[in-house]
Structure formats: structure tokens, C-alpha cells
Enzyme design. Structure first.
Site, PDB file in Angstrom:
ATOM      1  CE1 TYR A   7      -3.963   2.060   0.199  1.00 33.96           C
ATOM      2  CE2 TYR A   7      -2.719   3.278   1.850  1.00 33.96           C
ATOM      3  CZ  TYR A   7      -3.797   3.188   0.992  1.00 33.96           C
ATOM      4  OH  TYR A   7      -4.700   4.210   0.906  1.00 33.96           O
ATOM      5  CB  SER A  49      -7.156   2.736  -2.757  1.00 38.01           C
ATOM      6  OG  SER A  49      -7.551   4.069  -2.575  1.00 38.01           O
ATOM      7  CG  ASP A  57     -14.210   3.824  -6.302  1.00 42.52           C
ATOM      8  OD1 ASP A  57     -14.326   4.684  -5.416  1.00 42.52           O
ATOM      9  OD2 ASP A  57     -13.184   3.150  -6.469  1.00 42.52           O
ATOM     10  CG  HIS A  66     -12.509   3.013  -2.763  1.00 45.41           C
ATOM     11  ND1 HIS A  66     -11.851   3.196  -3.954  1.00 45.41           N
ATOM     12  CD2 HIS A  66     -11.556   3.120  -1.801  1.00 45.41           C
ATOM     13  CE1 HIS A  66     -10.569   3.420  -3.726  1.00 45.41           C
ATOM     14  NE2 HIS A  66     -10.364   3.371  -2.424  1.00 45.41           N
TER      15      HIS A  66
END
Length: 709
Positions: A482, A562, A645, A680
Site C-alpha cells: 500500500y 486505491s 466508486d 471502493h
């Protein structure tokens, strides 16, 4: 009760391996033709083409037709994977076991969530005391037939008379609030709409919440969110009667979050201009002479949040002058910084959060992303370090001040969450619920190793696999990361990841800079102009795993969602030779225009903005959309996004997919999977989670040369 608040934007999951020279290789893919337009943007003397700008209009008939055409190609490819149905069946089997949340007490009742196994949404139960018979209290599965309406939050007034719950539709960030009599479950007539990035802060039989003005229908899922407002709603009245408490008319791109202390004495405003940095104000609701909010902590350089109060003093969790965070006490009668008192000092390990429950303070630390919890009295005197059954992640210890029994869960990459009951006075823990799973956790191993990144920084990697793996350099491997927004990746169990390990894959999570694993300094080392460090860490992890004979470049899949989708997009464009499969999910892929949609402006403190020349110059260097080179052999790529989203709008994925299909040399497939009635990731029904996981694992396994065991 108050807690740490940040508008953080993340979602992630993981994937893995499959087969190269077979059925698919005999069927060259024909992608839908994507029209180009002559859109040129001018940035500080540079002309940047944006030929797929038209795909940003998610309401146009042309975009809708493009989505249908792309999904048709993707669906046909995935349907031809010979063991896709077997993957789906095994994922369903692994997930089909009862799962419980931590219980919590309100009045005479204990409440908890449970999923029998394959229910689309978790069901809320209540029981009288710890030994009572559970009854269904709220079943979100009744909200919609397909499970796409989700319960996104639920809480009770201080006296327990009323319950306020929020519902999200199709994964959107927009929420609707409903109120019911807590005892009888009788629904009250009022409904609150257009709520986003809000909590419920009670004061008597009413509460503070944050909302935006109603957008136009066309702009609901993509328009920029401006002028966040705090309101007070009195239960039993229509939303139109709600009292406007705060709006910053001079700063349209500022968010406001309201919270009250457990005793409902103080209302605290947390103002933010992005995902990092906050400014705190407070109002003593028991002091009639205080007519306006008073500044508590000036911003927006640090990340303070109020935990609760002890009399006149507010306990504040902060990284001000403490990159690893600390807990301080601020006297509301004298809030000058010189008068602040340290309650829990900064330590070598990162203090990831503090909460006050059972009349005690529970401090959750991270040591190499592994949980350690210390119990203090309210004055900061250490009482004990709490013992846990192994190395993993602990969450819980929430409750009210008079609670004598609290609950927490313990989990790791190879062990599902077990719920423990904790005696505050004695420090004794007992298993409250242990899941019965359809695999043997003792067959798997998880460990942490460290490597040195490009600039010499020591970076952790968690490596999990089924025992018996040989370090021969030929194992399929899923690399997940991430690396942003101060979000820490700590050990967490997933039946989806376990499936990959079961099939002989190695699942690896990298603790990248930009996250919060080692405090604010670690976060800042991976943001703004230092964002390249994040990509270097991820690339360095792949090189380390190859050097250590875990795998090779033709056996590595990478995945992230993301901000992690940005990570995958950047790394596959910078080092396409290092990865065989790439899965960028709901990714931020156009770094020049992300700030123009919904809440994207709040990420400028993390990324920078193309509107600033210095920041444009580093954004353009790694923006995935702008660094594709025609004729390059890119990894087999499955891009995933969703039509609802409104966090990272699907235009990012649409434009990247169109450009990648043109740039790729044609050796490996480039597909986009566009989910309908999904967002999302939050609140996604179990049925859709399984479908998506089966598609991702099938694609990954097929292209890594794996077969189904």
C-alpha cells in the site's frame, strides 16, 4: 467515545498465479476500439495530451457503451479459464464458517456481529448479559435482495433509548442515517441524507453529524465535494429542522468532523485540509458562557485527535514533537502549549492508537507492524503489558468507563480472528469465541524478514506460505503493498490469501514507506516528493525475494488497491520486466487530474498537485497513465474498478486501461473488470467478494503458469 479520525482512502486485497502457453495463447485478444480526442493540457510550458478525457464522463452513453464492450472481452477471457469455477467453489468453502466481531455492552445488552459463513452482510445480534440467548437485532441482508445495501455504522444514545444506524448503497461513500427505538426496534419517520465522512456525536436525544449540500444527479458520484458542514439533529424532527453548527465559508475544501466526549460535556471539532494534518477546537457544552468554539490545537502541521476527557482536561493523541506519537493532557482552562502535560510519552515503537475504556488507558503499539498493548491508569501509570497468544494483530478494548470486561480479537496471516474476553482488573484473558475453519493453521507458516531498499533503508516483509515450500527460485508469489496515507499493513487473515498458499503460492506483504508502521517519519519518507521511495521499496522487495530464491520474475504477481493501485501502476510501468502479473485495483492512476473529482483534493497533502510546478515535475515522472511506452511488454494486467466508486472515480482505471491496451506489445493480456452496483470496497457483499476473488485468482494463476490442486 472519541477516537482517532482521518479521512483515509484505501482498500486492498491479494491475488496469485497461473498458466502461459495454452488455451489463451491460441486466442489473440481483440480489444474494443477506444476513440481518441485532441485534448491537450498545458502545465508550466509542457503540453500533456489526454486523448481519453471523454471517459471521465461516467454518465455519457459513449462511456457506458465502452464499459459494456470491455466487460464483454474480460468476461469471455475469464470464462475460458478451465478451473475458475473450481476456484470459486473452494473460496466459498474456505469462507463458509461462522465469524464473530468483538461484543460490546450498552445497558443490559451485549451486542455483536456474526456471519454464518456466506451471508452477504454481517448480522447484528443482542443478548442480555454474557450468558443470555442471542437474538437478531439488525439484519442488513433484508435491506436489498442482492446485498448491495450495507450497514456502515450503528451506535446508541448515552441512555440507550435510541439507535442511529447508517446505510450505504452500492459501495458509495454517501450515507443515509436512520433512527429507531433501541428496545422495540421501531423505526422513527426521519431519514438524514447526503452524509459523507461523518460520525455520530451524541448530545442527549440528538447528535452532531457532517454532510454536504445535495449534489445534482449527474455530479453525485464524481463532482468535487466542497463546504463540509456540521449539523445537530434532534431525534424526532425532520432533517430540514437541523441546526447548522459549523461551516468554514472561507475554506470550501476543509472537512469538519464532530465528536463528543463520553460524558457529553465537550464537543470537539476536528478540521482537516487533507488526509494529513488537523486543527482542533472545542466547546464546553455544560458552560453556557462559552458561546463559540475555542482553539485547542492549532493546525495543520500535525495529526492530533481527542481520546476523551478527565474532568476539565482533554486527552489528546498527537505526533506533535513526537513522530512516533504520544498522549498528552490539555487543561481547557489553560490550553497554551507550555501547559500541556505528557501522559504517555513517545516510545521507540509507534503508538498507533489510545483508547479509554473500563476506567483505563489502552495503548496499542506497533513493533515491526506487530501489536503490543499496554494498560495504563488514567494518569499514565503503567499497570501491565498484555500477553497475547502469538505474533499478530490485536484490535478491540473498546467500551465505556464503567465496564469491567472488555473484548479484543487476535489474528495473523495464517490464523483467523479469535475473540478474547479481558478482565480489566486482573489482566486475565480467556477465549470467548474461536472459529472453526476448514483448514489446519498448523500447516502454514508466516515470518518477517528485512531487506535494504535502494537507498539503504531497512524494510520489513511478511512472508506466508504452506509448510514444505522449497526455496528453489520457482515458486509463484503474490506481492502486496500500500505505502501511503500513514496507513499500516499489519498481519490479518484472509481465506482468499490462504487459498493461494494452499495452491503452493507464497503471499508477501511489504511494509512500505508512506505507511505508518514506523511512525510519522516513515510516512513522510514516502509522500510528496519522496513518493518514489515507495516504489523503490516495492521493487526492492521483489528483487530481494528473487535473490533469496523464493521466486523469479516470471512467477511474481503484484497487487494493491486505491493508493496501492497507484503503487502497482507505477511499478509495472517502471519495471515491467520484473513482474509477470499486475492487479491494480480501484487505483489512483492519473496523477495530474485526481484532485478534480469528489474528495480527491484532500490527497494533495499526500501526493502534491499538478497545479504546483515543483509538484507537477515529480508527479509526471511516476503517474502511471503518463508513463506508458508504446511497444513495451507489460505484465498480464487485470484492472478492477466499480461503477459506484466515488472515492477513486473509475475514470482513472478507464483511461489507464485504454492507454495500456494500445501501448502493450500484445504478448500479455490487458483487461479491465468493471463491477456494477459496487464502490471502493466498503460494504461489498460476500457474493461479490467471492466472484471478484475467483476472477482475480483465476487470472493470476493462469498467467503465472499454475494449475489447480
Amino acid at each position: 467515545m472519541l477516537g482517532k479520525y482521518h479521512i483515509k482512502y484505501f482498500l486492498g486485497i491479494t491475488m496469485a498465479s497461473m498458466m502461459t502457453g495454452n488455451l489463451m495463447a491460441q486466442k489473440p485478444l481483440v480489444y474494443p476500439s477506444t476513440a481518441k480526442v485532441d485534448t491537450i493540457d498545458h502545465y508550466f510550458g509542457k503540453d500533456i495530451a489526454d486523448p481519453y478525457r471523454w471517459l471521465e464522463d461516467d454518465n455519457s452513453e459513449a462511456t457506458k457503451a465502452w464499459v459494456i464492450a470491455q466487460n464483454k472481452v474480460t468476461d469471455a477471457y475469464l470464462a475460458d479459464i478451465p478451473y475458475r469455477d473450481k476456484i470459486k467453489a473452494r473460496l466459498s468453502e474456505l469462507l463458509n464458517f461462522p465469524r464473530y466481531s468483538n461484543p460490546w455492552r450498552k445497558g443490559k445488552y451485549y451486542y455483536f456481529f456474526k456471519n454464518n459463513g456466506l451471508q452477504n452482510q454481517n448480522v447484528m445480534y443482542r443478548q442480555v448479559g454474557l450468558d443470555g440467548t442471542p437474538e437478531v437485532y439488525f439484519d442488513p441482508n433484508t435491506l436489498s435482495a442482492d446485498g448491495t445495501m450495507a450497514l456502515s455504522g450503528i451506535s446508541f444514545t448515552k441512555d440507550g433509548k435510541y439507535c442511529v444506524y447508517s446505510v450505504a448503497k452500492s459501495g458509495s461513500d454517501w450515507q443515509e442515517y436512520f433512527i429507531m427505538d433501541a428496545e422495540t426496534k421501531q423505526l422513527l419517520p426521519e431519514k438524514l441524507e447526503w452524509i459523507k465522512f461523518s460520525g455520530v456525536a451524541y448530545k442527549g436525544h440528538g447528535f452532531y453529524y457532517s454532510r454536504y449540500d445535495a449534489p445534482s444527479e449527474a455530479q453525485a458520484l464524481s463532482g468535487k465535494n466542497e463546504f463540509h458542514k456540521l449539523y445537530y439533529h434532534k431525534i424526532g424532527t425532520p432533517q430540514s429542522d437541523d441546526q447548522l453548527v459549523f461551516v468554514d465559508k472561507d475554506h470550501p475544501l476543509r472537512n469538519v468532523y464532530g465528536a463528543t466526549t463520553e460524558d457529553e460535556r465537550f464537543l470537539v471539532l476536528n478540521l482537516s485540509e487533507g488526509t494529513s494534518g488537523a486543527e482542533l477546537y472545542y466547546k464546553d457544552l455544560q458552560n453556557p458562557s462559552q458561546s463559540s468554539f475555542q482553539l485547542l490545537v492549532p493546525g495543520f502541521k500535525y495529526d492530533p485527535s481527542v481520546v476523551d476527557n478527565v474532568g476539565d482536561h482533554l486527552l489528546v493523541y498527537t505526533n506533535e514533537d513526537a513522530p512516533n506519537y504520544k498522549l498528552i493532557s490539555i487543561d481547557t482552562k489553560n490550553s497554551a502549549k507550555a501547559a500541556w502535560k505528557t501522559v504517555i510519552p513517545e516510545a521507540k515503537e509507534t503508538l498507533s492508537g489510545v483508547q479509554m475504556s473500563g476506567g483505563k488507558l489502552f495503548a496499542n503499539y506497533m513493533k515491526d507492524a506487530i501489536s503490543e498493548v499496554l494498560q495504563y491508569d488514567i494518569n499514565g501509570k503503567l499497570e501491565r503489558k498484555i500477553d497475547f497468544p502469538g505474533v499478530g494483530t490485536v484490535s478491540g478494548f473498546g467500551g465505556e468507563k464503567e465496564d469491567k470486561t472488555l473484548f479484543y480479537t487476535f489474528t495473523s496471516y495464517i490464523a483467523p480472528a479469535t475473540v478474547y474476553k479481558y478482565n480489566v482488573a486482573s489482566g486475565k484473558s480467556d477465549i470467548y469465541h474461536q472459529p472453526e475453519v476448514k483448514f489446519n493453521p498448523n500447516d502454514y507458516e508466516s515470518k518477517i524478514e528485512f531487506f535494504h531498499s535502494k537507498d539503504g533503508t531497512r524494510v520489513p516483509v511478511f512472508i506466508s506460505y504452506k509448510k514444505g515450500i522449497k526455496k528453489d527460485g520457482n515458486n509463484p508469489l503474490m506481492l502486496y503493498g500500500y505505502g501511503g496515507f500513514n496507513i499500516s499493513l499489519t498481519p490479518a487473515f484472509s481465506t482468499s490469501n490462504l487459498f493461494f498458499m494452499e495452491q503452493g503460492g507464497i503471499y508477501v506483504v511489504v511494509g512500505l514507506r508512506g505507511g505508518g508502521e514506523y511512525g510519522e517519519a516513515w510516512h513522510q519518507a514516502g509522500m510528496l516528493g519522496k513518493k518514489q521511495n515507495v516504489f523503490d521499496d516495492f521493487i526492492g522487495a521483489a528483487e530481494y525475494l528473487i535473490k533469496e530464491k523464493y521466486t523469479n520474475a516470471n512467477k511474481i504477481a503484484i497487487r494493491g488497491g486505491s493508493n496501492g493501485g497507484l503503487l502497482v501502476g507505477a511499478c509495472m510501468t517502471q519495471r515491467p520486466d520484473l513482474f509477470k502479473v499486475a492487479i491494480p485495483q480501484v487505483g489512483v492512476l492519473d496523477m495530474l487530474r485526481y484532485q478534480k473529482f469528489t474528495i480527491g483534493w484532500a490527497w494533495k497533502v499526500e501526493y502534491g498537485s499538478s497545479e504546483n510546478e515543483e509538484q507537477f515535475n515529480y508527479l509526471i515522472k511516476y503517474s502511471p497513465l503518463h508513463n506508458l511506452k508504446k511497444g513495451t511488454k507489460y505484465p498480464a494486467t487485470l484492472i478492477t474498478t466499480a461503477d459506484h466508486d466515488d472515492r477513486v472515480v473509475p475514470a482513472h482505471s478507464f483511461k489507464f486501461a485504454a492507454a495500456l491496451q494500445v501501448a502493450n506489445d500484445g504478448t500479455n493480456p490487458v483487461l479491465i473488470r468493471i463491477e456494477s452496483k459496487a464502490g471502493h470496497g466498503a460494504g461489498k457483499p460476500v457474493s461479490k467478494v467471492i466472484e471478484e476473488s475467483a476472477d482475480i485468482w483465476g487470472f493470476t494463476m493462469y498467467n503465472l503458469g499454475m494449475t489447480m490442486k
